[in-house]
Design an enzyme around this catalytic site. Sequence first.
Site, PDB file in Angstrom:
ATOM      1  N   ARG A   1       1.102  -0.814   0.488  1.00  0.00           N
ATOM      2  CA  ARG A   1       0.268  -0.025   0.032  1.00  0.00           C
ATOM      3  C   ARG A   1       0.364   1.268  -0.221  1.00  0.00           C
ATOM      4  O   ARG A   1       0.536   2.315  -0.556  1.00  0.00           O
ATOM      5  CB  ARG A   1      -0.791  -0.144   0.717  1.00  0.00           C
ATOM      6  CG  ARG A   1      -2.192  -0.910   0.882  1.00  0.00           C
ATOM      7  CD  ARG A   1      -3.317  -0.764   2.177  1.00  0.00           C
ATOM      8  NE  ARG A   1      -4.798  -1.491   2.022  1.00  0.00           N
ATOM      9  CZ  ARG A   1      -4.817  -2.004   2.430  1.00  0.00           C
ATOM     10  NH1 ARG A   1      -4.997  -1.700   3.848  1.00  0.00           N
ATOM     11  NH2 ARG A   1      -6.440  -2.331   2.408  1.00  0.00           N
TER      12      ARG A   1
ATOM     13  N   LYS B   1     -12.004 -10.683   8.707  1.00  0.00           N
ATOM     14  CA  LYS B   1     -12.774  -9.140   8.247  1.00  0.00           C
ATOM     15  C   LYS B   1     -13.934 -10.409   7.744  1.00  0.00           C
ATOM     16  O   LYS B   1     -14.396 -10.432   6.046  1.00  0.00           O
ATOM     17  CB  LYS B   1     -12.640  -8.285   7.588  1.00  0.00           C
ATOM     18  CG  LYS B   1     -11.398  -7.303   8.366  1.00  0.00           C
ATOM     19  CD  LYS B   1     -11.006  -6.441   7.880  1.00  0.00           C
ATOM     20  CE  LYS B   1      -9.684  -5.099   8.289  1.00  0.00           C
ATOM     21  NZ  LYS B   1      -9.173  -4.184   7.270  1.00  0.00           N
TER      22      LYS B   1
ATOM     23  N   GLY C   1      -5.295  -5.916   2.109  1.00  0.00           N
ATOM     24  CA  GLY C   1      -4.537  -5.642   2.945  1.00  0.00           C
ATOM     25  C   GLY C   1      -3.220  -6.403   3.883  1.00  0.00           C
ATOM     26  O   GLY C   1      -1.821  -6.486   3.475  1.00  0.00           O
TER      27      GLY C   1
ATOM     28  N   GLY D   1     -12.030  -4.756   1.398  1.00  0.00           N
ATOM     29  CA  GLY D   1     -13.338  -5.350   1.494  1.00  0.00           C
ATOM     30  C   GLY D   1     -13.472  -3.528   0.717  1.00  0.00           C
ATOM     31  O   GLY D   1     -14.404  -3.726  -0.297  1.00  0.00           O
TER      32      GLY D   1
HETATM   33  P1  ADP Z   1      -7.328  -8.904   4.348  1.00  0.00           P
HETATM   34  O1  ADP Z   1      -6.427  -7.697   4.566  1.00  0.00           O
HETATM   35  O2  ADP Z   1      -6.252  -9.969   3.309  1.00  0.00           O
HETATM   36  O3  ADP Z   1      -8.158  -9.000   3.259  1.00  0.00           O
HETATM   37  P2  ADP Z   1      -8.389 -10.063   6.680  1.00  0.00           P
HETATM   38  O4  ADP Z   1      -8.005  -8.604   6.960  1.00  0.00           O
HETATM   39  O5  ADP Z   1      -9.259 -10.008   6.761  1.00  0.00           O
HETATM   40  O6  ADP Z   1      -7.730  -9.589   5.004  1.00  0.00           O
HETATM   41  O7  ADP Z   1      -7.732 -11.111   7.162  1.00  0.00           O
HETATM   42  C1  ADP Z   1      -6.260 -11.355   8.037  1.00  0.00           C
HETATM   43  C2  ADP Z   1      -6.132 -12.135   8.744  1.00  0.00           C
HETATM   44  O8  ADP Z   1      -6.756 -13.005   9.372  1.00  0.00           O
HETATM   45  C3  ADP Z   1      -4.953 -12.190   9.157  1.00  0.00           C
HETATM   46  O9  ADP Z   1      -4.449 -11.018  10.448  1.00  0.00           O
HETATM   47  C4  ADP Z   1      -4.653 -13.817   9.988  1.00  0.00           C
HETATM   48  O10 ADP Z   1      -4.018 -13.695  11.021  1.00  0.00           O
HETATM   49  C5  ADP Z   1      -6.267 -13.622  10.410  1.00  0.00           C
HETATM   50  N1  ADP Z   1      -6.146 -15.309  10.341  1.00  0.00           N
HETATM   51  C6  ADP Z   1      -6.466 -15.515   9.004  1.00  0.00           C
HETATM   52  N2  ADP Z   1      -6.490 -17.436   8.892  1.00  0.00           N
HETATM   53  C7  ADP Z   1      -7.334 -17.491  10.353  1.00  0.00           C
HETATM   54  C8  ADP Z   1      -7.543 -18.673  11.465  1.00  0.00           C
HETATM   55  N3  ADP Z   1      -8.103 -19.635  10.818  1.00  0.00           N
HETATM   56  N4  ADP Z   1      -7.770 -18.069  12.832  1.00  0.00           N
HETATM   57  C9  ADP Z   1      -8.387 -16.639  13.168  1.00  0.00           C
HETATM   58  N5  ADP Z   1      -7.523 -15.812  12.230  1.00  0.00           N
HETATM   59  C10 ADP Z   1      -7.015 -15.733  11.205  1.00  0.00           C
HETATM   60  C1  3PG Z   2      -8.440  -2.295   4.726  1.00  0.00           C
HETATM   61  O1  3PG Z   2      -7.229  -3.287   5.436  1.00  0.00           O
HETATM   62  O2  3PG Z   2      -9.668  -3.453   4.273  1.00  0.00           O
HETATM   63  C2  3PG Z   2      -8.725  -1.352   4.549  1.00  0.00           C
HETATM   64  O3  3PG Z   2      -8.044  -0.018   4.699  1.00  0.00           O
HETATM   65  C3  3PG Z   2      -9.832  -0.593   4.183  1.00  0.00           C
HETATM   66  O4  3PG Z   2     -10.159  -0.778   6.683  1.00  0.00           O
HETATM   67  P1  3PG Z   2     -11.058  -0.826   7.733  1.00  0.00           P
HETATM   68  O5  3PG Z   2     -12.010  -2.182   7.351  1.00  0.00           O
HETATM   69  O6  3PG Z   2     -10.917  -1.227   9.157  1.00  0.00           O
HETATM   70  O7  3PG Z   2     -12.340   0.583   7.297  1.00  0.00           O
HETATM   71 MG    MG Z   3      -6.906  -6.915   6.773  1.00  0.00          MG
END
Ligand code: ADP
Ligand code: 3PG
Ligand code: MG
Length: 389
Positions: free
Chosen positions: A37, A202, A352, A370
């Site tokens: 990013r 998330k 991210g 998201g």
């Molecule tokens: P992105 O940023 O790629 O969209 P998210 O923010 O939704 O992804 O999720 C990333 C987080 O998910 C990481 O911190 C990772 O540790 C967590 N994660 C992945 N698999 C698991 C799991 N089985 N249990 C708990 N946390 C997990």
């Molecule tokens: C993301 O990591 O998906 C963006 O930076 C938005 O973050 P947020 O889901 O906490 O609003």
């Molecule tokens: Mg994330």
Amino acid sequence: MSEYKTIKDIELKGKRVLIRLDLNVPIKEGKITDYTRIDASLETIKYVIDHGGKAVLMSHLGRPDGQKNEKYSLKPVALALEEKLGVKVLMAPDCIGEEVEKMVELLTDGEVVLLENLRFHPGEEANDESFVSSLCSLADVYLNDAFGTAHRAHASTYGVPKRLAADGKEIGAGFLMDKELQIWEPIVEGSGNSVAIVGGAKLKEKMKAVKKFVSTFDRIITGGVVSNVFMRALGYTIGSSNYLEKDKDYTPMAKEILDEENGDRVIIPSNVVCATTEFEKKEAMNPKEKIDEGCISADVIPSADDIEAIKNASRIVWFGPMGVYEKGYTAGSLALVDAIGESKAYVVIGGGDLAAAAKGVDAKISTGGGAAIEYITSGKLDALEALKG
Ligand code: ADP
Ligand code: 3PG
Ligand code: MG
């Protein structure tokens, strides 16, 4: 597409250019673990500097819930930007207030300041009027290049551009915005064998993605906390694995998705890596067998059928890591990276955290998680709507 101005349409010389970026990068023990990013934000910042603007950068980092919290400080990001830009990047002690206003006032053309985490103030996420006014007082011109946060109608992404436009100030998009929209176009409109991979933590966004993908993709491979929700929906005993986001239980939604006409396109893991809640062991198992209390599913290993589907796909989208990669549970994500390497598909990965977990993947990398999900499911992004004035 261009119902809004872009950076090249706007006079920047001598102006205080308030730039919303998504500098929400993963940080482990004070160190940035992925620069995607930051790197993606450089072109716009450089352009502003080179055109004599005074660059006032702002972003959120993590979810500090409206409270100042050193753990979520943008200071490491200021240092990284300074190194990559090759110019001094001043770090502001806050994002609003007298001291910050003075710092911005003292900037000369081509200088850069990074405001402290916007989410240290509850007014950011609430799009609060007085917080909007405080940010607006720092700007002659506003640019938004935060594609990753473009689905949020927060003060910095929505209230500020709206207000500045109403006050006759120029607002527009940076370079990254259009680039991102182009990356996603073939995924939105493509046809042929298609695979979606949805992991991460998330759930609000990721479950929405799964719901959409059952009608637009042939196979949806689940991982991360998303797969925990589906395993629970099928009645598996998942021990102490997390399946909640902000205490919301998505199990009923998972059941609904599975009951839909194409619900069988959702793949529930058949092989996971178990760990203790302290991340002390690595043990492969079939999650249909009971995961004990005190243990969690920490990684999801794709099946031979998943790998085959990826190799034969023409369109692949991937959100969220398969496991807790930052604790070393990377095998599932790496197996997918290898399979993608052998496929001829158009591949986009977004988010991210995934960029760090899926290092070396042969794909287009988007800074949006998201935001990209919102864009490909609804075709609209609040922050882009705000840029229309
Ligand atoms: P992105 O940023 O790629 O969209 P998210 O923010 O939704 O992804 O999720 C990333 C987080 O998910 C990481 O911190 C990772 O540790 C967590 N994660 C992945 N698999 C698991 C799991 N089985 N249990 C708990 N946390 C997990
Ligand atoms: C993301 O990591 O998906 C963006 O930076 C938005 O973050 P947020 O889901 O906490 O609003
Ligand atoms: Mg994330």
